[in-house]
Scaffold this motif. Sequence first.
Motif, PDB file in Angstrom:
ATOM      1  N   UNK A 166       1.253  -0.861   0.243  1.00 51.84           N
ATOM      2  CA  UNK A 166       0.150   0.159  -0.048  1.00 51.84           C
ATOM      3  C   UNK A 166       1.283   0.603  -0.487  1.00 51.84           C
ATOM      4  N   UNK A 167       1.883   1.141  -0.680  1.00 51.48           N
ATOM      5  CA  UNK A 167       2.711   2.264   0.201  1.00 51.48           C
ATOM      6  C   UNK A 167       3.658   2.876  -0.942  1.00 51.48           C
ATOM      7  N   UNK A 168       3.556   2.102  -2.592  1.00 55.19           N
ATOM      8  CA  UNK A 168       3.689   1.835  -4.394  1.00 55.19           C
ATOM      9  C   UNK A 168       5.096   1.409  -4.005  1.00 55.19           C
ATOM     10  N   UNK A 169       5.888   0.915  -3.255  1.00 56.22           N
ATOM     11  CA  UNK A 169       6.714   0.341  -3.235  1.00 56.22           C
ATOM     12  C   UNK A 169       7.467  -0.729  -4.492  1.00 56.22           C
ATOM     13  N   UNK A 170       6.282  -1.699  -4.667  1.00 60.89           N
ATOM     14  CA  UNK A 170       6.140  -2.190  -5.980  1.00 60.89           C
ATOM     15  C   UNK A 170       5.545  -1.960  -7.470  1.00 60.89           C
ATOM     16  N   UNK A 171       4.514  -1.139  -7.339  1.00 62.28           N
ATOM     17  CA  UNK A 171       4.813   0.207  -8.370  1.00 62.28           C
ATOM     18  C   UNK A 171       5.864   0.156  -9.321  1.00 62.28           C
ATOM     19  N   UNK A 172       7.405   1.199  -8.032  1.00 60.83           N
ATOM     20  CA  UNK A 172       8.054   1.464  -8.711  1.00 60.83           C
ATOM     21  C   UNK A 172       9.256   0.491  -8.657  1.00 60.83           C
ATOM     22  N   UNK A 173       9.374  -1.025  -7.946  1.00 63.45           N
ATOM     23  CA  UNK A 173      10.246  -2.005  -8.117  1.00 63.45           C
ATOM     24  C   UNK A 173      10.295  -2.429  -9.340  1.00 63.45           C
ATOM     25  N   UNK A 174       8.086  -2.752 -10.193  1.00 60.09           N
ATOM     26  CA  UNK A 174       8.322  -2.849 -11.667  1.00 60.09           C
ATOM     27  C   UNK A 174       9.178  -2.133 -12.034  1.00 60.09           C
ATOM     28  N   UNK A 175       8.680  -0.973 -12.284  1.00 54.71           N
ATOM     29  CA  UNK A 175       8.764   0.271 -12.950  1.00 54.71           C
ATOM     30  C   UNK A 175      10.645   0.226 -12.821  1.00 54.71           C
ATOM     31  N   UNK A 176      11.407   0.593 -12.829  1.00 54.52           N
ATOM     32  CA  UNK A 176      12.788   0.105 -12.301  1.00 54.52           C
ATOM     33  C   UNK A 176      13.222  -1.491 -12.947  1.00 54.52           C
ATOM     34  N   UNK A 177      12.615  -2.417 -12.705  1.00 54.95           N
ATOM     35  CA  UNK A 177      13.320  -3.629 -12.908  1.00 54.95           C
ATOM     36  C   UNK A 177      13.158  -3.529 -14.657  1.00 54.95           C
ATOM     37  N   UNK A 178      11.764  -2.815 -15.392  1.00 59.18           N
ATOM     38  CA  UNK A 178      10.920  -2.796 -16.562  1.00 59.18           C
ATOM     39  C   UNK A 178      12.864  -2.061 -18.066  1.00 59.18           C
ATOM     40  N   UNK A 179      12.999  -1.154 -16.598  1.00 57.64           N
ATOM     41  CA  UNK A 179      13.515  -0.132 -17.475  1.00 57.64           C
ATOM     42  C   UNK A 179      15.307  -0.782 -17.591  1.00 57.64           C
ATOM     43  N   UNK A 180      15.443  -1.225 -17.066  1.00 53.77           N
ATOM     44  CA  UNK A 180      16.540  -2.421 -16.483  1.00 53.77           C
ATOM     45  C   UNK A 180      16.938  -3.134 -18.020  1.00 53.77           C
ATOM     46  N   UNK A 181      15.395  -3.947 -17.780  1.00 54.22           N
ATOM     47  CA  UNK A 181      15.106  -5.260 -18.614  1.00 54.22           C
ATOM     48  C   UNK A 181      16.019  -4.377 -20.779  1.00 54.22           C
ATOM     49  N   UNK A 182      15.446  -3.410 -19.999  1.00 52.13           N
ATOM     50  CA  UNK A 182      14.974  -2.755 -21.557  1.00 52.13           C
ATOM     51  C   UNK A 182      16.734  -1.954 -21.766  1.00 52.13           C
ATOM     52  N   UNK A 183      16.783  -1.296 -20.696  1.00 52.91           N
ATOM     53  CA  UNK A 183      18.287  -0.781 -20.857  1.00 52.91           C
ATOM     54  C   UNK A 183      19.551  -1.749 -21.887  1.00 52.91           C
TER      55      UNK A 183
END
Length: 196
Positions: free
Chosen positions: A108-125
Amino acid sequence: MRIVEKRVHLRPARPEDKRAIFQALARSDLTDTLLGHPSQSYTPLFTLEAFCADYEPHYFDGSDPERGRCFIIEVNGQVVGQVNYNDIDRASNITELDIWMFGERFCGHGYGSEALGLLCEHLRKNLNIRGFYVKPSVANPRAIRSYEKAGFQRTRLSDDEAVRRFGPKEAIDTIFMTKDLEHVVPPDRSSSPRGK
């Protein structure tokens, strides 16, 4: 190598993290949500052996990045969850993601959403991944909202098409959600030397 953002950081999981990741999935106050289903009167027991069969050593030692990797989610130096990607489909440069938090207090703090966004960007790059998918249960609306915050949308594919493309459902009420995926066109293999 760490993936760092202002609030949420990801670090590659190590072999010594395996038991804590398993405990958070199978023995925490989130287990019923993660592994149970409203149609069941109990949550099936998930063993460490079964977990290790699914999450082989490469998830924790980086020995085969094409087959998947786990990352520990940290906030202010505290471990709050794990996120991982699975086998990369190189025909389309897509992969499935999984995530779970290490306890109700971290939800409920948004940590999961942020982690998913970070991982997606890392995997893209770093691995040229162009699309991502998740397979949540309808019985877990909080997870679905988190995925939506991270940019995932319910697929427009029929259930049969989604199963053909992304693999079997994990439960009767599994839905398929994608991020930047349905615009990915698999390459024409007939024109490449490997396609012959």
